[in-house]
Design a protein around this motif. Structure first.
Motif, PDB file in Angstrom:
ATOM      1  N   ALA A   1       0.864  -1.185   0.130  1.00 11.47           N
ATOM      2  CA  ALA A   1       0.175  -0.035  -0.108  1.00 11.47           C
ATOM      3  C   ALA A   1       0.958   1.298   0.043  1.00 11.47           C
ATOM      4  O   ALA A   1       0.361   2.364  -0.748  1.00 11.47           O
ATOM      5  N   ASP A   2       2.107   1.211   0.693  1.00  9.41           N
ATOM      6  CA  ASP A   2       2.909   2.448   0.894  1.00  9.41           C
ATOM      7  C   ASP A   2       3.501   2.442  -0.388  1.00  9.41           C
ATOM      8  O   ASP A   2       4.008   3.673  -0.820  1.00  9.41           O
ATOM      9  N   LEU A   3       3.748   1.634  -1.230  1.00 12.21           N
ATOM     10  CA  LEU A   3       4.414   1.471  -2.485  1.00 12.21           C
ATOM     11  C   LEU A   3       3.485   2.389  -3.503  1.00 12.21           C
ATOM     12  O   LEU A   3       4.075   3.123  -4.297  1.00 12.21           O
ATOM     13  N   VAL A   4       2.423   1.839  -3.655  1.00 11.54           N
ATOM     14  CA  VAL A   4       1.428   2.761  -4.410  1.00 11.54           C
ATOM     15  C   VAL A   4       1.205   4.025  -4.161  1.00 11.54           C
ATOM     16  O   VAL A   4       1.513   4.940  -5.080  1.00 11.54           O
ATOM     17  N   GLU A   7      12.158   0.780   5.156  1.00 15.06           N
ATOM     18  CA  GLU A   7      13.083   1.744   5.427  1.00 15.06           C
ATOM     19  C   GLU A   7      13.517   2.518   4.198  1.00 15.06           C
ATOM     20  O   GLU A   7      13.548   3.932   4.091  1.00 15.06           O
ATOM     21  N   PHE A   8      14.029   1.694   2.985  1.00 15.94           N
ATOM     22  CA  PHE A   8      14.779   2.346   1.919  1.00 15.94           C
ATOM     23  C   PHE A   8      13.448   3.124   1.233  1.00 15.94           C
ATOM     24  O   PHE A   8      13.831   4.279   0.761  1.00 15.94           O
ATOM     25  N   LEU A   9      12.295   2.569   0.982  1.00 13.04           N
ATOM     26  CA  LEU A   9      11.094   3.317   0.285  1.00 13.04           C
ATOM     27  C   LEU A   9      10.875   4.578   1.048  1.00 13.04           C
ATOM     28  O   LEU A   9      10.845   5.812   0.247  1.00 13.04           O
ATOM     29  N   VAL A  62      19.102  -6.959  -7.681  1.00  7.93           N
ATOM     30  CA  VAL A  62      19.914  -7.009  -6.639  1.00  7.93           C
ATOM     31  C   VAL A  62      19.994  -5.893  -5.656  1.00  7.93           C
ATOM     32  O   VAL A  62      20.047  -4.747  -6.054  1.00  7.93           O
ATOM     33  N   TYR A  63      20.094  -6.022  -4.397  1.00  9.61           N
ATOM     34  CA  TYR A  63      20.409  -4.959  -3.442  1.00  9.61           C
ATOM     35  C   TYR A  63      19.108  -4.234  -3.482  1.00  9.61           C
ATOM     36  O   TYR A  63      18.226  -4.627  -3.452  1.00  9.61           O
ATOM     37  N   PHE A  64      19.352  -2.880  -3.358  1.00  7.57           N
ATOM     38  CA  PHE A  64      18.290  -2.025  -3.350  1.00  7.57           C
ATOM     39  C   PHE A  64      17.549  -1.661  -4.543  1.00  7.57           C
ATOM     40  O   PHE A  64      16.526  -1.044  -4.791  1.00  7.57           O
ATOM     41  N   ASN A  65      18.231  -2.048  -5.686  1.00  7.94           N
ATOM     42  CA  ASN A  65      17.789  -1.865  -7.020  1.00  7.94           C
ATOM     43  C   ASN A  65      16.020  -2.141  -7.505  1.00  7.94           C
ATOM     44  O   ASN A  65      15.646  -1.509  -8.113  1.00  7.94           O
ATOM     45  N   PRO A  66      15.873  -3.404  -6.876  1.00  5.90           N
ATOM     46  CA  PRO A  66      14.430  -3.677  -7.489  1.00  5.90           C
ATOM     47  C   PRO A  66      13.562  -2.681  -6.590  1.00  5.90           C
ATOM     48  O   PRO A  66      12.531  -2.387  -7.469  1.00  5.90           O
ATOM     49  N   SER A  67      13.680  -2.074  -5.646  1.00  8.63           N
ATOM     50  CA  SER A  67      12.786  -0.940  -5.064  1.00  8.63           C
ATOM     51  C   SER A  67      12.728   0.240  -6.071  1.00  8.63           C
ATOM     52  O   SER A  67      11.588   0.832  -6.106  1.00  8.63           O
ATOM     53  N   LEU A  68      13.979   0.343  -6.649  1.00 11.69           N
ATOM     54  CA  LEU A  68      14.086   1.739  -7.652  1.00 11.69           C
ATOM     55  C   LEU A  68      13.431   1.398  -8.990  1.00 11.69           C
ATOM     56  O   LEU A  68      12.378   2.271  -9.117  1.00 11.69           O
ATOM     57  N   TYR A  69      13.943   0.281  -9.539  1.00  9.68           N
ATOM     58  CA  TYR A  69      13.505   0.019 -10.807  1.00  9.68           C
ATOM     59  C   TYR A  69      12.105  -0.654 -11.126  1.00  9.68           C
ATOM     60  O   TYR A  69      11.339  -0.463 -12.121  1.00  9.68           O
ATOM     61  N   GLU A  70      11.985  -1.746 -10.439  1.00  6.98           N
ATOM     62  CA  GLU A  70      10.669  -2.740 -10.443  1.00  6.98           C
ATOM     63  C   GLU A  70       9.589  -2.464  -9.944  1.00  6.98           C
ATOM     64  O   GLU A  70       8.548  -2.093 -10.380  1.00  6.98           O
ATOM     65  N   GLU A  71       9.795  -1.615  -8.769  1.00  9.00           N
ATOM     66  CA  GLU A  71       8.684  -1.127  -7.925  1.00  9.00           C
ATOM     67  C   GLU A  71       8.337   0.197  -7.895  1.00  9.00           C
ATOM     68  O   GLU A  71       7.073   0.629  -8.242  1.00  9.00           O
ATOM     69  N   LEU A  72       9.242   1.123  -7.979  1.00  9.37           N
ATOM     70  CA  LEU A  72       8.973   2.588  -8.018  1.00  9.37           C
ATOM     71  C   LEU A  72       8.806   2.910  -9.793  1.00  9.37           C
ATOM     72  O   LEU A  72       8.269   3.938 -10.137  1.00  9.37           O
ATOM     73  N   GLY A  73       9.325   2.070 -10.829  1.00  7.70           N
ATOM     74  CA  GLY A  73       9.291   2.146 -12.188  1.00  7.70           C
ATOM     75  C   GLY A  73      10.218   2.927 -12.643  1.00  7.70           C
ATOM     76  O   GLY A  73      10.146   3.575 -13.750  1.00  7.70           O
TER      77      GLY A  73
END
Length: 342
Positions: A201-204, A331-333, A236-247
């Motif tokens: 939900a926070d990601l949206v 935390e990173f998000l 890998v690492y924090f990258n999925p949060s940036l590229y896959e999830e935040l787009g």
């Protein structure tokens, strides 16, 4: 001499395991208030908790339960009260999220760092991340040991001789399965599910907050280890949060990375990111303690867009965070969105 001692320890460990399998295990009192794990008939790595019928009673009678994690079945005591984390920093991070207190856990350079102080107040050190202390683990009489999928087979075998051992995944795409596993072991399945739902939900909300403002921007995470900069593949690492999830767009240099890859100052200048998240831990730079200051003072680095525009951020999250865990993602998000929206 060491081999002889280890042989004796293994014999003692195996005897203890055989006694435990017979339902006569003694001395395993609850540690740090952790309750027993609920009975389960989980059929998938991310599966659903709870069973019907008479199975839980049968498991109680036998003194064991079976759980499935990442398509592998494990037989554990019916009540898991003494958890030891040996090598799996990911499990330690998940323990923060669920407030699970292991009786033994990894230390870092001989101590429990501030990141883990909330879960290690009553824990015993069982060695470093890559160097388990088997004698210490044995003395704790664990119900289950959470090792790491990074362990070589011989380390996993030694741990399994002491107590049922589950190799906790270090792969970021398994973060939900990891948190659900720890929830099942600690009797906090509902809390694990709630944390996963809240993060999504926070990601949206975060995606709406950032919007299209970063459409043409290059955002990069760099890790400083042993005085050397490193980048990682997009998953890998924090990258999925940036590229896959935040787009966000995946920079060519990140898309080309096959594993952890060294990045020279010159290559960094060529990449020239608009936003930089730089992670630096003294624990990972013992032989180059001034590496961060020297990097920040380097004229080539200072000429890059992120540094010139005040968009180079150091340790927005604790540098010991692994990146691909529930704790790291949560935390990173929060930290990344705060920096990226300005």
């Amino acid at each position: 001499m060491k081999k002889a001692i280890w042989s004796i320890l293994l014999i003692v460990a195996m005897a203890a395991i055989m006694t435990a399998c017979g339902g006569n295990k003694e001395g395993n009192v609850p540690a740090n208030g952790q309750g027993g794990a609920a009975q389960t008939d989980q059929n998938t790595a991310a599966g659903n908790n709870g069973t019907g019928g008479e199975e839980p009673a049968k498991e109680e009678e036998s003194g064991t339960q079976k759980i499935t994690y990442l398509d592998q079945e494990y037989e554990l005591p019916a009540k898991v009260e003494r958890i030891v984390i040996a090598g799996a920093v990911e499990a330690m991070e998940d323990s923060i999220v669920l407030d699970v207190n292991p009786v033994g856990a990894n230390s870092f350079s001989g101590v429990f760092p501030p990141l883990f102080e909330s879960i290690t107040k009553n824990a015993v050190s069982v060695g470093e991340k890559t160097e388990p202390n088997y004698e210490a683990i044995l003395s704790l009489k664990p119900d289950v040991i959470l090792g790491s999928t990074k362990f070589p087979p011989e380390a996993a075998e030694k741990l399994s001789a002491i107590a049922p051992t589950i190799l906790y995944s270090h792969v970021s795409t398994n973060w939900e399965a990891n948190l659900k596993l720890l929830g099942e072991l600690s009797g906090k399945q509902e809390q694990a599910e709630a944390e996963i739902s809240k993060y999504k939900a926070d990601l949206v909300a975060a995606k709406l907050e950032v919007g299209d403002s970063l459409k043409d921007k290059k955002v990069v995470v760099v890790r400083l280890r042993g005085g050397q900069m490193y980048v990682y593949p997009a998953n890998v690492y924090f990258n999925p949060s940036l590229y896959e999830e935040l787009g966000l767009a995946v920079p060519a240099e990140i898309a080309a990375a096959k594993a952890q890859e060294a990045l020279s100052v010159e290559k960094f200048a060529e990449m020239n990111p608009d936003y930089l998240f730089l992670q630096f831990s003294p624990d990972e730079n013992k032989d180059t303690p001034n590496a961060l200051e020297e990097l920040q003072a380097n004229p080539i680095m200072k000429s890059a867009a992120a540094f010139k525009n005040g968009k180079a951020f150091v340790n927005v999250i604790d540098p010991l965070a692994q990146g691909g865990t529930a704790y790291s993602k949560i935390e990173f998000l929060k930290a990344a969105v705060e920096k990226l929206k300005n």
